[in-house]
Design a protein around this motif. Structure first.
Motif, PDB file in Angstrom:
ATOM      1  N   ILE A 137       0.860  -1.195   0.000  1.00  0.00           N
ATOM      2  CA  ILE A 137       0.000   0.000   0.000  1.00  0.00           C
ATOM      3  C   ILE A 137       0.888   1.234   0.000  1.00  0.00           C
ATOM      4  O   ILE A 137       1.853   1.320   0.763  1.00  0.00           O
ATOM      5  N   GLY A 155      -3.034   0.267  -4.083  1.00  0.00           N
ATOM      6  CA  GLY A 155      -2.546  -1.090  -3.870  1.00  0.00           C
ATOM      7  C   GLY A 155      -1.743  -1.557  -5.064  1.00  0.00           C
ATOM      8  O   GLY A 155      -1.975  -1.129  -6.205  1.00  0.00           O
ATOM      9  N   TYR A 161      -8.320  -6.251  -6.113  1.00  0.00           N
ATOM     10  CA  TYR A 161      -8.132  -5.703  -4.775  1.00  0.00           C
ATOM     11  C   TYR A 161      -9.483  -5.451  -4.110  1.00  0.00           C
ATOM     12  O   TYR A 161     -10.450  -5.076  -4.771  1.00  0.00           O
ATOM     13  N   TRP A 163     -10.881  -3.395  -0.485  1.00  0.00           N
ATOM     14  CA  TRP A 163     -10.466  -2.488   0.584  1.00  0.00           C
ATOM     15  C   TRP A 163     -11.428  -2.584   1.768  1.00  0.00           C
ATOM     16  O   TRP A 163     -12.628  -2.795   1.606  1.00  0.00           O
ATOM     17  N   ASN A 174     -13.581  -1.609  -4.075  1.00  0.00           N
ATOM     18  CA  ASN A 174     -12.679  -2.477  -4.823  1.00  0.00           C
ATOM     19  C   ASN A 174     -11.877  -1.634  -5.804  1.00  0.00           C
ATOM     20  O   ASN A 174     -12.217  -0.475  -6.073  1.00  0.00           O
ATOM     21  N   TYR A 188      -6.594   1.183   7.399  1.00  0.00           N
ATOM     22  CA  TYR A 188      -7.196   0.618   6.195  1.00  0.00           C
ATOM     23  C   TYR A 188      -6.421  -0.629   5.776  1.00  0.00           C
ATOM     24  O   TYR A 188      -5.205  -0.721   6.001  1.00  0.00           O
ATOM     25  N   GLN A 189      -7.120  -1.583   5.165  1.00  0.00           N
ATOM     26  CA  GLN A 189      -6.495  -2.829   4.706  1.00  0.00           C
ATOM     27  C   GLN A 189      -6.906  -3.114   3.271  1.00  0.00           C
ATOM     28  O   GLN A 189      -8.063  -2.925   2.897  1.00  0.00           O
ATOM     29  N   VAL A 190      -5.938  -3.534   2.467  1.00  0.00           N
ATOM     30  CA  VAL A 190      -6.233  -3.990   1.118  1.00  0.00           C
ATOM     31  C   VAL A 190      -5.852  -5.465   1.025  1.00  0.00           C
ATOM     32  O   VAL A 190      -4.809  -5.887   1.522  1.00  0.00           O
ATOM     33  N   SER A 202      -2.721  -9.663   2.326  1.00  0.00           N
ATOM     34  CA  SER A 202      -3.269  -8.389   2.800  1.00  0.00           C
ATOM     35  C   SER A 202      -2.161  -7.497   3.338  1.00  0.00           C
ATOM     36  O   SER A 202      -1.121  -7.970   3.796  1.00  0.00           O
ATOM     37  N   GLN A 204      -1.812  -3.450   5.522  1.00  0.00           N
ATOM     38  CA  GLN A 204      -2.555  -2.390   6.213  1.00  0.00           C
ATOM     39  C   GLN A 204      -1.751  -1.097   6.257  1.00  0.00           C
ATOM     40  O   GLN A 204      -0.516  -1.100   6.151  1.00  0.00           O
TER      41      GLN A 204
END
Length: 333
Positions: A137, A155, A161, A163, A174, A188-190, A202, A204
């Motif tokens: 990220i 990402g 992806y 999110w 997405n 936030y996480q992808v 994943s 973050q």
């Protein structure tokens, strides 16, 4: 262990492994013939294991289930990578984990049953470990923003992806990038997926948020006469202030004196200790002010004598006479 009994031309055997037997037949005249027979022994133990061959992604695990006996031994192939292991080697359902990406692991499982001593069965298990994508990220700025600002998150390293706002546990979209405007510190996480292998990974990122600067302006007076100078005073939580007139800088400081122009926009830009800014605009009302009545304290006249032009008229003002101009009528020259 082999046991046998002979009954004339017949032979009975008891064996636990497949064996080839040969028999030589000799006639009365001395002629001989040889025959070979293969005796296959059916096992009393039959193994079943699921799955036999499997493909997993790295950083994931796989549990196997074997059945068919009472005792189990898992034998690791000598060529297996040093990483990757089973949770146990003497149970029917061990779990494989920590596999090295892009590697293959081979195991043989041997099963015996206490009810049938000496009998056993084997099976081979093959595990192929696929690499997961290297998901990263990045942000359009630093991981610190001012309240009310937006930030883009991007990402990379995968094909598709998804999110998520980890702080609120909420899916937020997405795609390879997303724009967010957090009001408080938010993580936030992808999750990126390789569409060929199906493996995912994943990553973050946490965005910190400052409440932001606040700009305030006090105008004194609020309405200005044309040509009049007024005082603008700045306020709020800034440590730096800049004044603008129609976007052009007038200077810096907590306050400033201006001669306002009708219709002009005066702006104050306040910047707080962490660099966040806020801007407030003021449009001054400029009017043409009416003239004040002249405060005359006295008028002194001296009449002329004998028809000569020697008369005088003197006007005394309360205010400084230098602030005024004088026009006499009729014009006496």
């Amino acid at each position: 262990e082999i046991s046998a009994c002979l009954v004339g031309s017949e032979m009975c055997i008891r064996d636990r492994v497949d064996t080839d037997y040969s028999v030589t037949v000799t006639s009365a005249s001395g002629c001989t013939g040889v025959a070979i027979v293969e005796v296959q022994i059916g096992s009393a133990v039959t193994i079943s294991v699921e799955p036999y061959d499997t493909t997993i992604c790295d950083e994931t695990s796989m549990q196997f289930t074997a059945s068919g006996g009472t005792d189990y031994v898992w034998v690791e192939d000598a060529g297996n990578p040093s990483t990757g292991n089973l949770s146990a080697y003497n149970i029917p359902n061990p779990t494989f984990s920590n596999g090295l990406p892009a590697s293959t692991y081979n195991y043989q499982i041997i099963v015996e049953d206490n009810a049938f001593p000496g009998f056993y069965d084997t099976a081979d298990v093959v595990i192929q470990v696929l690499p997961s994508p290297d998901v990263q990220i990045t942000s359009s700025s630093t991981t610190f923003i001012c309240g009310g600002d937006e930030i883009a998150l991007m990402g990379s390293g995968a094909d598709v992806y998804a999110w998520e706002n980890v702080t609120t546990n909420t899916p937020i979209g997405n795609g390879s990038s997303i724009i967010v405007m957090p009001l408080t510190e938010t993580t936030y996480q992808v999750t990126g997926t390789d569409t060929i292998t199906g493996c995912s990974a994943s990553e973050q990122i946490t965005i910190s948020v400052n409440d932001g600067a606040v700009a305030e302006v006090i105008v004194n007076p609020a309405i200005a006469c044309d040509g009049e100078t007024i005082l603008l005073v700045g306020g709020g939580n800034g440590i730096l202030y800049e004044w603008l007139e129609n976007g052009t800088s007038l200077g810096t400081g907590d306050s400033i004196m201006v001669t306002p122009i009708a219709g002009a926009t005066y702006s104050l830009v306040a910047e707080n200790v962490v660099g966040c800014q806020d801007t407030i605009d003021v449009v001054m009302e400029v009017i043409i002010c009416p003239c004040d009545d002249i405060d005359v304290s006295s008028i002194i006249t001296v009449e002329s004598t004998c028809g000569n032009a020697t008369g005088e008229a003197t006007i005394n003002l309360v205010d400084d006479p230098n602030n005024y101009s004088f026009t006499w009528s009729p014009d006496l020259g």
